[in-house]
Motif scaffolding. Structure first.
Motif, PDB file in Angstrom:
ATOM      1  N   PRO A 100     -33.586 -23.450   3.973  1.00 19.74           N
ATOM      2  CA  PRO A 100     -32.660 -22.630   3.166  1.00 19.74           C
ATOM      3  C   PRO A 100     -33.380 -21.785   2.114  1.00 19.74           C
ATOM      4  N   ALA A 101     -34.427 -22.332   1.493  1.00 24.39           N
ATOM      5  CA  ALA A 101     -35.185 -21.554   0.504  1.00 24.39           C
ATOM      6  C   ALA A 101     -35.916 -20.393   1.181  1.00 24.39           C
ATOM      7  N   SER A 102     -36.413 -20.625   2.382  1.00 23.52           N
ATOM      8  CA  SER A 102     -37.088 -19.555   3.128  1.00 23.52           C
ATOM      9  C   SER A 102     -36.103 -18.446   3.509  1.00 23.52           C
ATOM     10  N   ILE A 103     -34.900 -18.852   3.910  1.00 22.37           N
ATOM     11  CA  ILE A 103     -33.880 -17.857   4.257  1.00 22.37           C
ATOM     12  C   ILE A 103     -33.477 -17.068   3.008  1.00 22.37           C
ATOM     13  N   GLN A 104     -33.350 -17.733   1.873  1.00 22.55           N
ATOM     14  CA  GLN A 104     -33.026 -17.047   0.611  1.00 22.55           C
ATOM     15  C   GLN A 104     -34.121 -16.054   0.246  1.00 22.55           C
ATOM     16  N   HIS A 105     -35.367 -16.435   0.470  1.00 21.80           N
ATOM     17  CA  HIS A 105     -36.491 -15.530   0.201  1.00 21.80           C
ATOM     18  C   HIS A 105     -36.414 -14.305   1.120  1.00 21.80           C
ATOM     19  N   LEU A 106     -36.061 -14.496   2.375  1.00 22.44           N
ATOM     20  CA  LEU A 106     -35.890 -13.387   3.320  1.00 22.44           C
ATOM     21  C   LEU A 106     -34.751 -12.474   2.873  1.00 22.44           C
ATOM     22  N   TYR A 107     -33.634 -13.067   2.427  1.00 18.55           N
ATOM     23  CA  TYR A 107     -32.504 -12.289   1.904  1.00 18.55           C
ATOM     24  C   TYR A 107     -32.968 -11.410   0.745  1.00 18.55           C
ATOM     25  N   ALA A 108     -33.730 -11.992  -0.188  1.00 20.89           N
ATOM     26  CA  ALA A 108     -34.180 -11.248  -1.370  1.00 20.89           C
ATOM     27  C   ALA A 108     -35.125 -10.113  -0.972  1.00 20.89           C
ATOM     28  N   ASN A 109     -36.030 -10.361  -0.036  1.00 17.37           N
ATOM     29  CA  ASN A 109     -36.991  -9.334   0.386  1.00 17.37           C
ATOM     30  C   ASN A 109     -36.326  -8.182   1.128  1.00 17.37           C
ATOM     31  N   GLU A 110     -35.298  -8.473   1.896  1.00 23.86           N
ATOM     32  CA  GLU A 110     -34.648  -7.453   2.715  1.00 23.86           C
ATOM     33  C   GLU A 110     -33.410  -6.861   2.049  1.00 23.86           C
ATOM     34  N   GLY A 111     -33.066  -7.325   0.851  1.00 23.11           N
ATOM     35  CA  GLY A 111     -31.908  -6.795   0.131  1.00 23.11           C
ATOM     36  C   GLY A 111     -30.595  -7.129   0.801  1.00 23.11           C
ATOM     37  N   LEU A 112     -30.475  -8.344   1.324  1.00 19.12           N
ATOM     38  CA  LEU A 112     -29.263  -8.750   2.024  1.00 19.12           C
ATOM     39  C   LEU A 112     -28.249  -9.434   1.105  1.00 19.12           C
ATOM     40  N   GLY A 113     -28.565  -9.574  -0.157  1.00 21.09           N
ATOM     41  CA  GLY A 113     -27.659 -10.243  -1.086  1.00 21.09           C
ATOM     42  C   GLY A 113     -28.070 -11.689  -1.303  1.00 21.09           C
ATOM     43  N   ALA A 114     -27.126 -12.503  -1.692  1.00 18.57           N
ATOM     44  CA  ALA A 114     -27.391 -13.922  -1.949  1.00 18.57           C
ATOM     45  C   ALA A 114     -27.078 -14.735  -0.706  1.00 18.57           C
ATOM     46  N   TYR A 115     -27.948 -15.661  -0.391  1.00 14.16           N
ATOM     47  CA  TYR A 115     -27.744 -16.522   0.782  1.00 14.16           C
ATOM     48  C   TYR A 115     -26.825 -17.674   0.406  1.00 14.16           C
ATOM     49  N   LYS A 116     -25.749 -17.816   1.169  1.00 14.06           N
ATOM     50  CA  LYS A 116     -24.837 -18.943   1.002  1.00 14.06           C
ATOM     51  C   LYS A 116     -24.839 -19.716   2.314  1.00 14.06           C
ATOM     52  N   PRO A 117     -25.516 -20.870   2.340  1.00 14.41           N
ATOM     53  CA  PRO A 117     -25.583 -21.615   3.599  1.00 14.41           C
ATOM     54  C   PRO A 117     -24.209 -22.078   4.051  1.00 14.41           C
ATOM     55  N   ALA A 118     -24.015 -22.075   5.342  1.00 13.41           N
ATOM     56  CA  ALA A 118     -22.756 -22.555   5.925  1.00 13.41           C
ATOM     57  C   ALA A 118     -22.632 -24.052   5.657  1.00 13.41           C
ATOM     58  N   ALA A 119     -21.427 -24.552   5.759  1.00 10.83           N
ATOM     59  CA  ALA A 119     -21.187 -25.975   5.497  1.00 10.83           C
ATOM     60  C   ALA A 119     -21.944 -26.863   6.492  1.00 10.83           C
ATOM     61  N   SER A 120     -22.187 -26.350   7.674  1.00  8.98           N
ATOM     62  CA  SER A 120     -22.868 -27.149   8.698  1.00  8.98           C
ATOM     63  C   SER A 120     -24.374 -27.261   8.481  1.00  8.98           C
ATOM     64  N   VAL A 121     -24.945 -26.414   7.616  1.00 15.22           N
ATOM     65  CA  VAL A 121     -26.401 -26.407   7.434  1.00 15.22           C
ATOM     66  C   VAL A 121     -26.903 -27.746   6.904  1.00 15.22           C
ATOM     67  N   SER A 122     -26.203 -28.327   5.932  1.00 14.75           N
ATOM     68  CA  SER A 122     -26.672 -29.601   5.385  1.00 14.75           C
ATOM     69  C   SER A 122     -26.628 -30.711   6.437  1.00 14.75           C
ATOM     70  N   MET A 123     -25.625 -30.689   7.302  1.00 13.01           N
ATOM     71  CA  MET A 123     -25.546 -31.699   8.369  1.00 13.01           C
ATOM     72  C   MET A 123     -26.629 -31.472   9.423  1.00 13.01           C
TER      73      MET A 123
END
Length: 191
Positions: A100-123
């Motif tokens: 999730p932190a890596s995906i958030q970093h990708l969001y920040a680099n590409e200007g995609l906004g804030a990453y909000k993981p889906a509810a299923s990600v933690s499972m």
């Protein structure tokens, strides 16, 4: 001439067993008819006290079952692969936990906004981490079981590593597939 008589003894040579003490009888060993020289004598096992040994009866049963002797490199290679596997397990768990932190970093680099993981990600992450531990534990238990039975075991940690890699790939793919923004971003890149 006297020296020639000393070198040549006129007495008959003794035959086998003639010089044995009176009453002594020779009994052949129980496995005297065994021609198999591939397995060392029990005295050879005494040189390696740390290695578990089979009894003579176990060896005969193994031969009757068509088993081949286990190479000496099997045990150290299996243990080394299990050590590599536990290191890989911790690295895989770390990779899953940092996704999730890596995906958030990708969001920040590409200007995609804030990453909000889906509810299923933690499972998905929890299932992936538990499966990594489970695969390693299963590999370790099966390897030790086979080592104590004097069977080849080196391939079990290798199979465990392959399964763990597939599991890690499936887990990361499921996390990425749960984010529609990321899927849209990658579809625009490929198209």
């Amino acid at each position: 001439m006297a020296d020639d008589n000393k070198d040549h003894d006129e007495r008959p040579r003794p035959k086998f067993g003639e010089l044995a003490p009176e009453g002594w009888v020779w009994h052949p060993p129980k496995d005297a008819d065994r021609l198999d020289t591939a397995h060392p004598a029990p005295e050879a096992h005494a040189a390696h006290p740390s290695a578990p040994t089979r009894s003579h009866e176990e060896e005969l049963l193994a031969q009757a079952a068509g088993e081949h002797p286990v190479p000496t490199w099997n045990q150290p290679v299996t243990i080394l692969l299990l050590i590599v596997g536990i290191i890989g397990m911790f690295l895989s768990i770390g990779t899953i936990a940092s996704t999730p932190a890596s995906i958030q970093h990708l969001y920040a680099n590409e200007g995609l906004g804030a990453y909000k993981p889906a509810a299923s990600v933690s499972m998905i992450m929890l299932a992936g981490e538990i499966s990594m531990v489970g695969i390693w534990l299963l590999s370790a238990v099966l390897s030790v079981f086979r080592l104590t039975r004097h069977r080849l075991a080196f391939y079990i940690p290798i199979l465990g590593g392959v399964l763990a890699f597939i599991g890690l790939f499936v887990c990361l793919t499921a996390i990425i597939a749960s984010d529609p923004t990321l899927l849209d971003f990658y579809s625009r890149l490929s198209g």
